[in-house]
Design an enzyme around this catalytic site. Structure first.
Site, PDB file in Angstrom:
ATOM      1  N   GLU B 282       0.831  -1.201   0.000  1.00 22.00           N
ATOM      2  CA  GLU B 282       0.000   0.000   0.000  1.00 22.00           C
ATOM      3  C   GLU B 282       0.868   1.253   0.000  1.00 22.00           C
ATOM      4  OE1 GLU B 282      -3.525  -0.639   2.264  1.00 22.00           O
ATOM      5  OE2 GLU B 282      -3.784   1.473   2.699  1.00 22.00           O
ATOM      6  N   GLU B 285       2.090   1.631  -3.420  1.00 26.83           N
ATOM      7  CA  GLU B 285       1.003   2.122  -4.278  1.00 26.83           C
ATOM      8  C   GLU B 285       0.810   3.630  -4.084  1.00 26.83           C
ATOM      9  OE1 GLU B 285      -2.850   0.431  -3.434  1.00 26.83           O
ATOM     10  OE2 GLU B 285      -3.832   1.652  -4.983  1.00 26.83           O
ATOM     11  N   CYS B 308      -8.427  -1.923   4.113  1.00 26.72           N
ATOM     12  CA  CYS B 308      -8.325  -3.146   4.934  1.00 26.72           C
ATOM     13  C   CYS B 308      -9.617  -3.499   5.631  1.00 26.72           C
ATOM     14  CB  CYS B 308      -7.269  -3.024   6.029  1.00 26.72           C
ATOM     15  SG  CYS B 308      -6.073  -1.770   5.796  1.00 26.72           S
ATOM     16  N   SER B 328      -7.376   2.150  -2.186  1.00 24.61           N
ATOM     17  CA  SER B 328      -6.182   1.388  -2.520  1.00 24.61           C
ATOM     18  C   SER B 328      -6.625   0.050  -3.110  1.00 24.61           C
ATOM     19  CB  SER B 328      -5.381   1.140  -1.242  1.00 24.61           C
ATOM     20  OG  SER B 328      -4.509   0.046  -1.428  1.00 24.61           O
ATOM     21  N   LYS B 367     -15.586  -9.579   7.668  1.00 24.60           N
ATOM     22  CA  LYS B 367     -14.553 -10.440   7.084  1.00 24.60           C
ATOM     23  C   LYS B 367     -15.150 -11.723   6.519  1.00 24.60           C
ATOM     24  CE  LYS B 367     -10.746  -8.112   7.906  1.00 24.60           C
ATOM     25  NZ  LYS B 367      -9.977  -7.623   6.754  1.00 24.60           N
ATOM     26  N   GLU B 370     -16.299 -10.750   3.215  1.00 25.26           N
ATOM     27  CA  GLU B 370     -15.138 -10.493   2.367  1.00 25.26           C
ATOM     28  C   GLU B 370     -14.527 -11.801   1.856  1.00 25.26           C
ATOM     29  OE1 GLU B 370     -11.613  -9.060   4.355  1.00 25.26           O
ATOM     30  OE2 GLU B 370     -11.099  -7.737   2.687  1.00 25.26           O
ATOM     31  N   GLU B 375     -14.462 -12.294  -6.123  1.00 24.56           N
ATOM     32  CA  GLU B 375     -13.146 -11.924  -6.672  1.00 24.56           C
ATOM     33  C   GLU B 375     -11.987 -12.421  -5.808  1.00 24.56           C
ATOM     34  OE1 GLU B 375     -15.689  -9.967  -6.000  1.00 24.56           O
ATOM     35  OE2 GLU B 375     -15.128  -8.090  -5.031  1.00 24.56           O
ATOM     36  N   CYS B 524     -10.464  -1.842  14.576  1.00 29.21           N
ATOM     37  CA  CYS B 524     -10.786  -3.270  14.701  1.00 29.21           C
ATOM     38  C   CYS B 524     -10.969  -3.719  16.139  1.00 29.21           C
ATOM     39  CB  CYS B 524      -9.693  -4.099  14.047  1.00 29.21           C
ATOM     40  SG  CYS B 524      -9.433  -3.623  12.337  1.00 29.21           S
TER      41      CYS B 524
END
Lengths: 387, 594, 155
Positions: B282, B285, B308, B328, B367, B370, B375, B524
């Protein structure tokens, strides 16, 4: 307390030689404090049901600091057995706007809203015509006050003033926590004076005839006259203006069908008076002052009456607070179970205790008052609940 | 002092600021008043009426959460009248409730159950008015909704509205038909829910819970053909202890690792490893975007937003679908881990990827969703087979019969078990940004980030939106195009604050270059999968534990992670390289706003 | 633009995009479409920048804001105590007979929906009912037949 006999009065619907606009013109020449004092002196209490002193509410409204202020006319007349506000809005809407205008003048409010229940939508065209005239007259008098109509959408609880405000704000009509009260922080967080339709008319009539004259009517703690919506087992159903302070017995003599068993006073939120108490009960005292009176004769099953009330309540509770949402369902299920024999008769006592909890803990007047009719019917017609 | 008022609560004198509720005053007086619809994170509702008290001179009982304390007030919190009313109210709630507590996931951690026990509720007092229920809504990968357990306190509705500005949940109907529902009562998977799980951690009962998958994991562990690995996120090690009898804010890292090994996981690894990897990717990037913008004069989306937090990612996909290019492209540490587990790890360990069951122990509900995004199959398999919450891990440890308190501590396994302090702080709001700065600044200038002891204090703490900036001077030749630039950063947590950040971006008024966003308040450590309850006092303690863990580590910069260096050397070759793009970066999709 | 978008846009132009415009807009859609469709609620949510769930939650609080399709004429018969005492049940039976539907249903031709409602303020002339905004009171079997026949023939 002086005993009063039933007396019909003609103030609210009376046609005066002086037009309401003339009254408005005369009234707003007077100092604001003097008008408020007049209303205070008259002893006028809200005619919607809760019975808060009108003069006091206006006084708080006048001293509230924030702007703009709103005057809301509560025409969400949903109490079963009540239809007097519809009658007023049909016959003398000018007097309603007159009352709102005076209130706007004394409190400095610039915006008025008439909250009209959806069930009365057919009144909107005629009310709008009247409003147009009112606005022209107000402008001529230099009164910066504009009234709009907000149409309700079918919810009894919106008659509660904070629920009504939530509803106007585009939300679910769930009553708010109080304080703050609407006069401090109401519609859009601004000072808002909410009065019932009849209250505005009565207030304007106080300004017309004066507190002294007005106070001659009624009793010490129930001054003036008031509209009664009379229905049920009577040959004279309709709206009547009566002096306050009459006994139920007098009322029954005039309006009963000769076989009256009970009178429900103040709508389903009020109490049910059985025959044995007719003589000892003064209408409007210590109970809801909305003016609904429903007459039941001896052919009526009080179980069915109560069952109907409770179906009404469990549906019309807003559902947010526990005692009201679940309590109403419990009361209904409870009397059904007793009738069906799946719960013993003593269970009625448990249910009456429950109404006490509801009265003590419900968030608004709806849940708090369910016990009024429940207890008065269960106490006085216990055998009808069981067998 | 004009602003202070005096009152008595159960005879105890107490002085509070004007405007405080009776409930708040009672707390100061050390008088406990039971509550249900009240939550420290949320606005006052005053709808359950459990907290009623007697105020001398008032005809009715008052809801202490909603009524302000007044000067001279005399409050009684435990009179016969109060107790009777409270018991009645709890009884009514129980009468409306699915009382199959023995089979409820929230049993022993349910506020209604506690109240019911406290008031010794007799089930026969009232008739059940539990509605015939629709089946439990299990449409979502993350959130399960069981209306039969709902007490209609509207905490979830307020959470979704006030903390998250999502408003996927609403009260609907009225009276006996009032309930909590979605738009048109659609399944949770078909509405704008971000899966953040905050409704779960704010639900007092078992009406909203995470979808549970741990039975599948027990099964996999029992299957000798499967190689079951688990990686755990930083917030798990500072939250898990709460499930297992430790005080809030206790770090149980070593015991947790031991427990997981004893439970039969073939390898117990650290999500922090890929958190460090995230920083490298990241950070690179981010530098690439700056170079594209400043040197190549390309149209690139800045500020860059972190990616994230899967609840946050779904939020932006729903609410700001035209601004996805700011995100990102880096996958979250969980998904990077999964992608590497079935490629790099499989290769190095000589295990067939199809035999690997990759589990992630997460403080998060989103999560789960996710892991199941279509994908997320860049390894050729589903990269992460299963996301478990901290709570599910707690349950598994209890089920395993281990004496957790007395377990020896052990270290994460290797490969992919090493981490730095920079990765640990991912758990707290601001942590990703701080970790990124520790690395990016050093990449640009060759010097450590100019904050004392590497602690970038301005991005820490519970303030909704935090800012920091660094002037870039004496840059290394490669980054000379950044010479003199004042790099501006922001950190937002809770989707309410994310919305503020995004509205700025949508208007083209964002003053920042790089922004960290976490869906959950506190980051988190306050995630939707963390132990219940969570409130700011608890968040603070978990955050303290996170920073203590960071301070205790020798390596506190992601680029110092040795295993990571080896990963690049042996496998990925370079940041943003071909393999990275295939395995570690992803794409986003526009979703419906309504 | 779809018809519903045009309608919502018109209502928004009239009432604004603030939250306090929500109920008038919902009423406007019901008046024109007979109910609030999913598309209508989403369109309103977009215009007012609130969630669709909020629109739905508000609408379902109010008994006149229908979220299921209704007929052109919605008959709401009062079921509260005095109308009940004065023969509401018989009136309802006749209505069900004539319209061949039960309470809560809509006729096949989508012309009538039959609903019960709480007190509509005509207790002194019960039983009473509303057909859309029109009141009909002192209902008898014959009178109800006449009224409905008139709607069937002339409206």
């Amino acid at each position: 307390m002086a005993e009063k006999t039933l007396k019909k009065v003609d103030i609210i619907f009376a046609e005066y030689l002086v037009s309401p606009y003339k009254i408005l013109e005369e009234t707003i020449k007077r100092p604001k404090n003097e008008i408020i004092q007049e209303i205070l002196d008259s002893g006028l209490r809200g005619r919607g049901g809760a019975g808060f002193p009108t003069g006091l509410k206006w006084k708080f409204g006048a001293s509230a600091k924030a702007e703009p202020k709103y005057i809301v006319c509560n025409a969400d007349e949903g109490e079963p057995g009540t239809f007097k506000d519809r009658e007023i809005l049909t016959k003398v809407p000018r007097k309603v706007f007159l009352g709102m205008g005076i209130c706007a003048f004394v409190t400095g409010a610039t915006k008025g809203i008439l909250y009209l229940r959806a069930e009365y939508n057919y009144l909107i065209p005629s009310l709008n015509n009247e409003l147009q005239i009112f606005h022209e007259k107000a402008k001529l008098l230099g009164l910066d006050f504009n009234i709009t109509i907000f149409s309700g959408s079918g919810a009894y609880v919106c008659g509660e003033e904070t629920a009504l405000i939530e509803s106007m704000e585009g939300k679910r009509g769930e009553p708010r926590n109080k304080p703050p009260f609407p006069v401090q922080s109401g519609y859009l967080g601004k000072p808002t004076i909410v009065n019932n339709v009849e209250t505005f008319v009565s207030a304007s009539m106080v300004c017309r005839i004066g507190a002294v004259e007005y106070k001659k009517l009624g009793t010490e703690d129930q001054s003036g006259s008031k509209l009664f919506s009379i229905s049920g087992d009577t040959h004279k159903a309709g709206v009547y203006e009566l002096e306050l302070g009459m006994k139920v017995s007098e009322f029954v003599e005039e309006f009963g069908d000769g076989d009256t068993k009970a009178v429900q006073i103040g709508g389903v939120a009020g109490v049910c008076v059985p025959r044995k108490n007719f003589e000892a009960t003064i209408i409007g005292q210590g109970s809801s002052s909305g003016g609904s009176t429903m007459v039941f004769n001896s052919t009526r099953s009080m179980y069915n009456v109560l069952h109907n009330y409770l179906e009404f309540f469990q549906e019309e509770s807003c559902g947010q607070c526990t005692p009201c949402r679940v309590g109403c369902q419990q009361l209904l299920k409870g009397i059904e179970a007793i009738k069906a024999g799946t719960k013993p008769a003593e269970y009625l006592n448990q249910l009456m205790k429950l109404t006490e909890t509801m009265k003590l803990t419900a968030k608004c007047g709806l849940g708090q008052s369910v016990g009024n009719s429940f207890n008065s019917i269960v106490t006085n017609f216990r055998e009808e609940m069981i067998y | 002092m004009e602003n202070l008022i005096n009152l008595t609560i159960d005879g105890i004198d107490v002085q509070v600021e004007r405007g405080k509720s009776i409930l708040e005053a009672a707390k100061i007086a050390n008088v406990r008043i039971p509550t249900l619809c009240h939550h420290d994170d949320l606005c006052v509702a005053g709808n359950c009426r459990v907290c009623v008290v007697e105020v001398i001179g008032r005809p009715r009982l008052e809801a202490s959460c909603a009524v302000p304390a007044e000067d001279g007030m005399k409050v009684l919190t435990s009179t016969p009248k109060v107790r009777t009313a409270r018991k009645d109210i709890v009884s009514l709630l129980v009468a409306e409730h699915n009382t199959q507590c023995t089979t409820c996931y929230r049993s022993t951690n349910c506020e209604l159950q506690s109240l019911s026990a406290e008031y010794n509720i007799d089930n026969d007092d009232y008739i059940s008015v539990l509605k015939p229920q629709k089946p439990i809504d299990k449409s979502s990968w993350s959130v399960e909704k069981d209306d039969s357990k709902c007490v209609r306190c509207q905490r979830c509705v307020r959470t979704c509205a006030e903390l998250q500005h999502v408003n996927a949940l609403t009260a609907s109907g009225k009276g006996n038909h009032m309930k909590i529902s979605t738009f048109l009562e659609l399944p949770m998977n078909d509405v704008v829910c971000t899966n953040c799980g905050q409704c779960i951690t704010h639900c007092p009962t078992g009406a909203l819970t995470e979808r549970r998958y741990y039975s599948d994991i027990w099964e996999a562990i029992g299957d000798p053909t499967k190689h079951v690995i688990i990686n755990t996120a930083p917030s798990v090690r500072v939250g898990l202890g709460e499930m297992l009898g430790f005080p809030i804010g206790t770090r149980v890292t070593g015991k947790m690792v031991t427990a997981l090994k004893k439970m039969g996981f073939d390898s117990v690894l650290d999500t922090d490893f890929t958190a460090d990897l995230t920083i490298i990717e990241e950070g690179s990037e981010f530098l690439q975007r700056l170079e594209d913008a400043l040197v190549h004069k390309k149209q690139v989306a800045l500020p860059m937003l972190t990616s994230c937090s899967p609840g946050w990612v779904k939020f932006i996909e729903h609410m700001y679908p035209n601004h996805l290019d700011h995100l990102s492209t880096c996958k979250s540490p969980q998904q990077m881990f999964g992608a590497l587990a079935k490629t790099y790890y499989a290769e190095k360990m000589g295990i067939k990827p199809e035999n690997i069951v990759s589990v992630a122990g997460m403080p998060c509900a989103a999560k789960k969703f996710e892991a199941n995004r279509p994908e997320m199959k860049s390894s050729g398999y589903q990269d992460v087979d299963c996301g478990l919450t901290t709570r599910e891990l707690g349950h598994m440890i209890k089920q395993s019969g281990l004496d957790f308190t007395n377990l020896q501590e052990s270290h994460f396994d290797s490969l992919m078990g090493e981490s730095t302090g920079a990765a640990v702080i991912f758990g707290a709001t601001g942590g990703v940004m701080e970790a990124a700065l520790r690395t990016v600044y050093e990449l640009i200038t060759g010097r450590p980030v100019p904050f004392e002891n590497l602690n970038i204090v301005p991005v820490r703490g519970l303030e909704g939106i935090k800012e920091a900036s660094v002037k870039l001077e004496n840059c290394l030749p490669k980054y000379s195009f950044l010479e003199g630039v004042e790099a501006r950063f922001a950190v937002a947590h809770g989707l309410k604050n994310a919305r503020i950040i995004m509205d700025q971006i949508a208007k083209g008024e964002s003053p920042y270059h790089f922004i960290e966003v976490m869906a959950c308040p506190g980051g988190c450590i306050g995630g939707g999968g963390q132990p219940i309850p969570t409130n700011n006092a608890i968040r603070r303690k978990r955050i303290e534990a996170i920073y203590a863990e960071d301070e205790g580590l020798a390596k506190r910069k992601s680029h110092d992670n040795e295993e990571l260096k080896k990963l690049y050397q042996d496998f990925l070759k370079e940041p943003l390289g071909h393999k990275s793009h295939k395995l570690l970066h992803t794409k986003y999709r526009k979703r419906n706003r309504y | 633009m779809a018809d519903i978008q045009v309608l919502v846009k018109e209502l928004v132009n009239k009432y604004g995009t603030k939250r306090e415009a929500l109920i008038p807009i919902l009423q406007g859609v019901v008046a024109s479409e007979r109910y609030l469709s999913s598309e209508a609620m989403i369109e309103i949510a977009k215009e007012l920048d609130i969630s669709a769930a909020e629109v739905y939650g508000t609408a379902t609080f109010y008994s006149f804001l229908e979220t299921v399709p209704r007929g052109k004429y919605v008959i709401r018969i009062c079921r509260t105590i005095v109308c009940e005492m004065n023969g509401k049940k018989d009136v309802l039976k006749i209505l069900e007979e004539i319209l061949k539907i039960k309470v809560g249903e809509t006729t096949m031709d989508k012309k009538f929906s039959l609903l019960e409602t709480n007190c509509i303020g005509w207790c002194h002339q019960g039983p009473a009912m509303l057909i859309n905004d029109e009141v009909y009171s002192q209902l008898t079997s014959d009178k109800v037949r006449e009224i409905i026949q008139d709607y069937i023939r002339n409206k």
